[in-house]
Design a protein around this motif. Structure first.
Motif, short mmCIF file in Angstrom:
data_model
loop_
_atom_site.label_atom_id
_atom_site.label_comp_id
_atom_site.label_asym_id
_atom_site.label_seq_id
_atom_site.Cartn_x
_atom_site.Cartn_y
_atom_site.Cartn_z
N THR A 38 -6.75 1.55 -5.95
CA THR A 38 -5.49 1.00 -6.45
C THR A 38 -4.59 0.53 -5.32
O THR A 38 -4.12 -0.61 -5.33
CB THR A 38 -4.75 2.04 -7.32
OG1 THR A 38 -5.59 2.41 -8.41
CG2 THR A 38 -3.45 1.48 -7.86
N VAL A 39 -4.35 1.38 -4.33
CA VAL A 39 -3.43 0.99 -3.26
C VAL A 39 -4.03 -0.11 -2.38
O VAL A 39 -3.30 -0.99 -1.91
CB VAL A 39 -2.94 2.19 -2.41
CG1 VAL A 39 -2.15 3.16 -3.27
CG2 VAL A 39 -4.08 2.91 -1.72
N LEU A 40 -5.35 -0.08 -2.17
CA LEU A 40 -5.97 -1.16 -1.40
C LEU A 40 -5.92 -2.48 -2.16
O LEU A 40 -5.66 -3.53 -1.56
CB LEU A 40 -7.41 -0.81 -1.03
CG LEU A 40 -7.58 0.23 0.08
CD1 LEU A 40 -9.06 0.52 0.31
CD2 LEU A 40 -6.90 -0.22 1.36
N ALA A 41 -6.14 -2.43 -3.46
CA ALA A 41 -6.05 -3.66 -4.27
C ALA A 41 -4.63 -4.21 -4.22
O ALA A 41 -4.43 -5.42 -4.05
CB ALA A 41 -6.47 -3.37 -5.71
N PHE A 42 -3.64 -3.34 -4.37
CA PHE A 42 -2.24 -3.79 -4.31
C PHE A 42 -1.94 -4.41 -2.96
O PHE A 42 -1.29 -5.45 -2.86
CB PHE A 42 -1.28 -2.63 -4.57
CG PHE A 42 -1.16 -2.22 -6.02
CD1 PHE A 42 -2.03 -2.68 -6.98
CD2 PHE A 42 -0.16 -1.35 -6.40
CE1 PHE A 42 -1.91 -2.29 -8.31
CE2 PHE A 42 -0.02 -0.96 -7.72
CZ PHE A 42 -0.91 -1.43 -8.68
N GLY A 43 -2.39 -3.76 -1.87
CA GLY A 43 -2.10 -4.26 -0.53
C GLY A 43 -2.80 -5.56 -0.22
O GLY A 43 -2.18 -6.51 0.29
N ILE A 87 0.84 -1.20 0.00
CA ILE A 87 0.00 0.00 0.00
C ILE A 87 0.88 1.25 0.00
O ILE A 87 0.66 2.17 -0.78
CB ILE A 87 -0.95 0.01 1.22
CG1 ILE A 87 -2.03 -1.05 1.04
CG2 ILE A 87 -1.58 1.39 1.43
CD1 ILE A 87 -2.92 -1.26 2.26
N LEU A 88 1.88 1.28 0.88
CA LEU A 88 2.72 2.48 1.01
C LEU A 88 3.59 2.75 -0.22
O LEU A 88 3.68 3.90 -0.66
CB LEU A 88 3.62 2.35 2.24
CG LEU A 88 2.93 2.35 3.60
CD1 LEU A 88 3.93 2.15 4.72
CD2 LEU A 88 2.15 3.64 3.80
N MET A 89 4.22 1.73 -0.76
CA MET A 89 5.13 1.94 -1.87
C MET A 89 4.44 2.47 -3.13
O MET A 89 4.90 3.45 -3.72
CB MET A 89 5.93 0.66 -2.18
CG MET A 89 6.83 0.22 -1.03
SD MET A 89 8.05 1.46 -0.56
CE MET A 89 9.24 1.22 -1.86
#
Length: 186
Positions: A139-144, A54-56
């Motif tokens: 996007t970041v939640l899906a990645f995480g 999420i962070l990256m």
């Protein structure tokens, strides 16, 4: 109707990219799982990978938005080029010996370094996505979530699978990112 199909296309693309990025955590998780891992460590490592996934990309997206404002039309080519390079790197990295890349997973530092190492690619993809208009939260939640889930699957599968499957998983993730990079350019 056209806007809805474009949104659905972007949703599918983000989910596929998240899965491609999760392949690194999955494949390296298999290697760690084969060395023997307790279920508590599976949860800790996977949670850290989810957080880093999420962070990256979040950091990468903000940097990408800034670069997009500087580069204008060239941003599509830069973003596509980054994804192509990342995909090629993942494909060639899949042929390296797993022993060279797997770090000690039992310590906090080892878990942090492992989570960071499998999440650095997410920064590059976030950088590319930041040059486009994409739904930041989704996007970041899906990645995480997908990155964390794939690491759980890899770690658990590694407890009972052969090492070769991990190499194929990372190569597949690289091919997917390479294809998206080419799609951004053309």
């Amino acid at each position: 109707m056209l806007e809805t199909s474009a949104g659905l296309g972007q949703l599918i693309a983000i989910l596929i990219m998240a899965a491609a990025l999760g392949m690194d955590a999955f494949s390296l998780g298999i290697g760690i799982g084969m060395k023997g891992i307790r279920l508590l460590h599976v949860l800790k490592i996977s949670a850290l990978i989810g957080i880093f996934h999420i962070l990256m990309p979040l950091l990468g997206m903000y940097a990408g938005q800034y670069m997009s404002s500087l580069l204008g039309q060239v941003a599509d080519y830069v973003a596509g080029g980054l994804l192509i390079l990342l995909g090629v790197h993942m494909v060639f990295g899949s042929f390296k010996s797993g022993e060279d890349r797997v770090i000690d997973h039992r310590s906090l530092l080892g878990m942090l370094l492992f989570a960071l190492s499998v999440s650095v690619d997410s920064f590059s993809v976030g950088l590319s996505l930041g040059m486009f208009q994409s739904n930041l939260v989704f996007t970041v939640l899906a990645f995480g979530i997908i990155g964390g889930a794939m690491s759980v699957m890899g770690l658990l599968l590694g407890r009972r699978a052969s090492r070769n499957l991990g190499d194929y998983g990372e190569a597949l993730g690289g091919v997917i990112l390479l294809a998206f990079g080419l799609a951004f350019i053309f």
